[in-house]
Design a protein around this motif. Structure first.
Motif, PDB file in Angstrom:
ATOM      1  N   GLN A   3      98.761  -5.251  14.289  1.00 18.78           N
ATOM      2  CA  GLN A   3      97.722  -4.223  14.294  1.00 18.78           C
ATOM      3  C   GLN A   3      96.352  -4.885  14.408  1.00 18.78           C
ATOM      4  O   GLN A   3      96.077  -5.871  13.709  1.00 18.78           O
ATOM      5  CB  GLN A   3      97.804  -3.371  13.033  1.00 18.78           C
ATOM      6  N   VAL A   5      92.161  -4.109  14.421  1.00 18.42           N
ATOM      7  CA  VAL A   5      91.144  -3.132  14.068  1.00 18.42           C
ATOM      8  C   VAL A   5      89.766  -3.722  14.314  1.00 18.42           C
ATOM      9  O   VAL A   5      89.376  -4.700  13.662  1.00 18.42           O
ATOM     10  CB  VAL A   5      91.273  -2.698  12.592  1.00 18.42           C
ATOM     11  N   CYS A  22      87.269  -8.278  14.819  1.00 20.11           N
ATOM     12  CA  CYS A  22      88.602  -7.715  15.058  1.00 20.11           C
ATOM     13  C   CYS A  22      89.540  -8.301  14.010  1.00 20.11           C
ATOM     14  O   CYS A  22      89.864  -9.489  14.061  1.00 20.11           O
ATOM     15  CB  CYS A  22      89.081  -8.046  16.458  1.00 20.11           C
ATOM     16  N   SER A  95      87.237  -3.581  23.065  1.00 18.48           N
ATOM     17  CA  SER A  95      88.546  -3.656  22.422  1.00 18.48           C
ATOM     18  C   SER A  95      89.007  -5.104  22.350  1.00 18.48           C
ATOM     19  O   SER A  95      88.746  -5.886  23.269  1.00 18.48           O
ATOM     20  CB  SER A  95      89.582  -2.856  23.212  1.00 18.48           C
ATOM     21  N   TYR A 112      99.226  -6.694  22.559  1.00 19.14           N
ATOM     22  CA  TYR A 112      98.727  -5.628  21.692  1.00 19.14           C
ATOM     23  C   TYR A 112      97.245  -5.380  21.950  1.00 19.14           C
ATOM     24  O   TYR A 112      96.490  -6.308  22.237  1.00 19.14           O
ATOM     25  CB  TYR A 112      98.926  -5.987  20.212  1.00 19.14           C
ATOM     26  N   TRP A 113      96.853  -4.100  21.811  1.00 14.72           N
ATOM     27  CA  TRP A 113      95.463  -3.673  21.946  1.00 14.72           C
ATOM     28  C   TRP A 113      94.967  -3.073  20.639  1.00 14.72           C
ATOM     29  O   TRP A 113      95.728  -2.432  19.923  1.00 14.72           O
ATOM     30  CB  TRP A 113      95.332  -2.586  23.015  1.00 14.72           C
ATOM     31  N   GLY A 114      93.674  -3.242  20.385  1.00 12.58           N
ATOM     32  CA  GLY A 114      93.029  -2.505  19.322  1.00 12.58           C
ATOM     33  C   GLY A 114      92.535  -1.171  19.865  1.00 12.58           C
ATOM     34  O   GLY A 114      92.637  -0.897  21.060  1.00 12.58           O
ATOM     35  N   GLN A 115      91.982  -0.352  18.958  1.00  9.54           N
ATOM     36  CA  GLN A 115      91.582   0.991  19.369  1.00  9.54           C
ATOM     37  C   GLN A 115      90.180   1.031  19.967  1.00  9.54           C
ATOM     38  O   GLN A 115      89.820   1.987  20.651  1.00  9.54           O
ATOM     39  CB  GLN A 115      91.668   1.975  18.192  1.00  9.54           C
ATOM     40  N   THR A 117      85.735  -0.212  19.713  1.00 13.24           N
ATOM     41  CA  THR A 117      84.518   0.141  18.993  1.00 13.24           C
ATOM     42  C   THR A 117      83.395   0.315  20.029  1.00 13.24           C
ATOM     43  O   THR A 117      83.293  -0.461  20.977  1.00 13.24           O
ATOM     44  CB  THR A 117      84.157  -0.925  17.947  1.00 13.24           C
TER      45      THR A 117
END
Length: 123
Positions: A3, A5, A22, A95, A112-115, A117
């Motif tokens: 995960q 963030v 991140c 991201s 994987y990717w973050g959501q 900002t």
């Protein structure tokens, strides 16, 4: 499963600085290449910067070279993007992402990717 963030985005003026963070879960962070991407409204996502697990190898997009610095703190499982001399054209959702290598991340080989900002730079 990893995960990611992101945090640190905001509204700034041209010429200002901003540092994005991140945070990553997982015990393999220190062995994982990571990177930053951005997507402006109406445009495709573009590569910004990437870094290997040790922090010794980095890649930058030409548009940010000399102004942005990617770094990481493996003790804190955190990736950073220091952005200096910001321009209105840097406005985008930023991201973070993981990949097999910094070159692989640069080439959009992403696990994987973050959501994301939001960063907004006013003129």
């Amino acid at each position: 499963q990893v995960q990611l963030v992101e945090s640190g985005g905001g509204l700034v003026q041209a010429g200002d600085s901003l540092r994005l963070s991140c945070g990553a879960s997982g015990r393999t962070f220190r062995r994982t290449a990571m990177g930053w991407f951005r997507q402006a409204p109406g445009k495709e996502r573009e590569f910004v910067a990437s870094i290997d697990g040790s922090g010794g190898s980095t890649y930058y997009a030409d548009s940010v070279k000399g102004r942005f610095t990617i770094s990481r703190d493996n003790a804190k499982n955190t990736l950073y993007l220091q952005m200096d001399s910001l321009k209105p054209e840097d406005t985008a959702v930023y991201s973070c992402a993981t990949g097999p290598s910094p070159a692989g991340v640069r080439d959009f080989n992403i696990n994987y990717w973050g959501q994301g900002t939001q960063v907004t730079v006013s003129s």
